[in-house]
Design an enzyme around this catalytic site. Structure first.
Site, PDB file in Angstrom:
ATOM      1  N   HIS A 280       0.877  -1.176   0.000  1.00 56.32           N
ATOM      2  CA  HIS A 280       0.000   0.000   0.000  1.00 56.32           C
ATOM      3  C   HIS A 280       0.918   1.232   0.000  1.00 56.32           C
ATOM      4  CE1 HIS A 280      -2.686   2.987   1.899  1.00 56.32           C
ATOM      5  NE2 HIS A 280      -3.702   2.201   1.607  1.00 56.32           N
TER       6      HIS A 280
ATOM      7  N   GLN B  19      -4.179  -4.501   7.495  1.00 51.99           N
ATOM      8  CA  GLN B  19      -5.146  -5.525   7.083  1.00 51.99           C
ATOM      9  C   GLN B  19      -4.896  -6.853   7.795  1.00 51.99           C
ATOM     10  OE1 GLN B  19      -7.601  -4.664   5.133  1.00 51.99           O
ATOM     11  NE2 GLN B  19      -6.838  -2.740   4.305  1.00 51.99           N
TER      12      GLN B  19
ATOM     13  N   LYS C 281      -9.979   0.134  11.228  1.00 51.40           N
ATOM     14  CA  LYS C 281     -10.190  -1.070  10.425  1.00 51.40           C
ATOM     15  C   LYS C 281     -10.566  -2.263  11.291  1.00 51.40           C
ATOM     16  CE  LYS C 281      -7.058   0.222   6.662  1.00 51.40           C
ATOM     17  NZ  LYS C 281      -7.938   0.893   5.724  1.00 51.40           N
TER      18      LYS C 281
END
Lengths: 423, 154
Positions: A136, A216, A239
């Site tokens: 990312h 993630q 998240k």
């Protein structure tokens, strides 16, 4: 066009009922464009359960004060709530010391902290920083900038056709002049779960440190940063059911102690004179200025929620749902799925591309059916280019998603192809 | 609920998307520009053949979404045979229209009228603008070079 889905090795059992979980999330009761919201964009940010929303409101209604200063009841309450979350986080990620948990605003800031604070003192011309082709921008641009500032070189671990890291030439990539290996735990585009334990070991063998971008990873599986032996692990609260504006950097204490502050100002100092200042102890040395206290306090019930479900169960639910989504998306001859097809080796962010319909048109159509997905390059432009597509569509799952949600997506995709007159 | 979607993907837009006009490269190219929306991944190549300030022919190669493809296709039909100054006026009009400005000038927009629906979808405006921005930039650059050429021969 679409490949066969490998049967998953593990037959996961459901430990919780996602349908009943939906009830804890007020936003999931919303209707979008006349349809019940189907939220499939949790890799961008997850929705928040009522208790998180209540905790944030409760803080502002009853306890609002600045932390670590002021000798009144409210200041005490705010400070203890703020530090309580730090303790919970330290426990959640494997039982580390609270000195090793630094509040930041998000994963990006956590990584920038390392790039500036550690990078400035430890990276010089000729040194190497290793990342992967699937990073990312948050775990890419800070290193590009650091390399530019210092004259260091950047090298990338390539990915193979199935979306896994190709470690075939790893000895030529993680070289003796490598100072840092910065790798994402789970790809936000491909879903790939990387062998971070092995990469950390390889980095240490060469005398390099290892930073894991856990944005993630942490929300989706049990993570023990000490068992991994990570030097730095960065992640965000938003998240994993928490509020936006709050992130964390875990760093090994002995490394953090050698690092200079990243921001300067209030809170991070020990003593200040007009021509002198020295720094507070860990972790405050890295926490200049008033933090997002409400956000920190709001994150505690999110962690409670995940702890109650159990991260093993969270992971099992994700495996099962992802396997189902991969299976159903494979029904489309026109759709190419990116990343591993074995759901036990990947997370729940599923990127795909319909050869006939641009991801933006797809996202627009799905929105008209109440379905939220992401379309674009997902802050991974070099990777999207590598995949050979202008953009991808991404459906990503979390604890509140069900097989029904996947079915709704698949039916809407069929309708979309008819709408654009391809079927 | 589908009404607003149909307002974006009007029949004329869908037709231009499925069967884009002006796709083939030109044999003689006077103005060539590229347009990019890096955040969308959209890429566009625009070619114009100019004769005495008139757009003789035009080619638009667009890799992108339905809106950017349709907009480019409409552009190719609309500017062909027109004088450069008029083309620029049309392009400015389109930009104004998409940005929701009140346009006082009175153009017969033809198929372009169908792009009006885009202005209610803010994130898609840049898709529709891609080809028109490239067109204006291309003409501007060309005129600049032309002027420079002229001034250098003086």
């Amino acid at each position: 066009m679409s490949r066969l889905v490998e049967p998953s090795a593990i037959k996961p059992s459901v430990y919780f009922d996602p349908e009943s979980i939906k009830n804890d999330f007020p936003i999931l009761k919303r209707f979008i464009n006349g349809r019940k919201l189907v939220y499939l964009d949790s890799a961008a940010t997850t929705q928040k359960p009522q208790m998180v929303i209540d905790a944030i409101a409760g803080y502002y209604q009853l306890h609002n004060a600045n932390v670590h200063r002021g000798l009144h009841t409210l200041a005490d309450e705010a400070t203890s709530g703020f530090e309580n979350t730090r303790r919970k986080v330290a426990e959640f990620i494997g039982g580390v010391k609270t000195e090793e948990i630094i509040y930041t605003s998000n994963t990006t800031e956590s990584i920038n902290l390392v790039a500036f604070s550690w990078g400035q003192g430890n990276i010089k011309a000729g040194d190497r920083i290793v990342a992967t082709q699937m990073e990312h921008h948050a775990n890419l641009v800070p290193w590009i900038a650091l390399a530019k500032r210092t004259g260091a070189e950047l090298e990338y671990i390539p990915i193979d056709n199935d979306g896994y890291l190709d470690l075939g030439n790893i000895d030529k990539i993680i070289t003796p002049n490598t100072r840092l290996v910065a790798v994402t735990h789970v790809s936000n585009v491909l879903g790939t779960i990387n062998p971070v334990e092995e990469l950390i070991r390889l980095a240490h063998d060469r005398g390099a440190l290892a930073l894991i971008d856990g944005a993630q990873g942490m929300p989706h599986m049990p993570v023990d940063v000490r068992a991994l032996d990570a030097d730095f692990y960065a992640f965000s609260a938003h998240k994993m059911l928490g509020p936006t504006g709050i992130g964390f950097l875990y760093g090994k204490q002995n490394i953090l102690e050698t690092m200079e502050p990243y921001n300067y100002g209030g809170e991070m100092i020990n003593e200040v004179r007009y021509n002198y200042a020295d720094w507070a102890e860990l972790p405050y040395k890295f926490e200049a200025g008033t933090p997002d206290i409400g956000g920190a306090i709001g994150f505690a019930p999110a962690l409670n929620y995940l702890n109650k479900l159990g991260m093993e169960a969270v992971r099992h639910h994700e495996i099962e749902l992802t396997a189902y989504a991969l299976e159903r998306l494979a029904e489309f001859e026109s759709i190419k799925i990116f990343g591993p097809l074995n759901s036990t080796k990947r997370g729940g962010a599923v990127s795909f591309y319909d050869r006939d319909i641009h991801p933006h048109d797809m996202a627009q159509f799905l929105d008209s059916r109440g379905i939220a997905i992401r379309a674009g390059h997902h802050c991974a432009m070099p990777l999207t280019k590598l995949l050979g597509v202008p953009a991808t569509a991404r459906a990503s799952f979390y604890i509140y998603n069900t097989k029904d949600d996947v079915d709704t997506l698949v039916e809407a995709l069929k309708e979309m192809r008819r709408y654009f007159k391809y079927d | 609920m589908t009404d607003s979607l149909n307002d974006l993907y009007r029949d004329i837009i869908m037709d231009h998307f499925r069967y884009p006009r002006g796709q083939k490269h030109l044999d003689k190219v006077d103005i060539k520009t590229e347009g990019k929306n890096p955040t969308c991944g959209d890429e566009l190549e625009l070619e114009l053949k100019i004769d005495h300030d008139i757009v003789e022919d035009v080619s638009v190669g667009c890799k992108g979404c339905a809106i950017s493809i349709a907009s480019g296709s409409i552009l190719s039909e609309l500017v062909k045979g027109k004088d450069l100054q008029e083309v620029k006026k049309i392009a400015r009009h389109v930009k104004g229209m998409l940005k929701g400005e009140n346009m006082s000038d009175n153009f017969n927009l033809g198929d372009l009228e169908a792009l009006k629906g885009v202005k209610d979808f803010p994130v898609r405006i840049k898709c529709a603008l891609l080809s028109w921005t490239a067109l204006i930039d291309g003409i501007d650059a060309w005129e600049h070079k032309e002027k420079a050429k002229v001034s250098s021969t003086e």
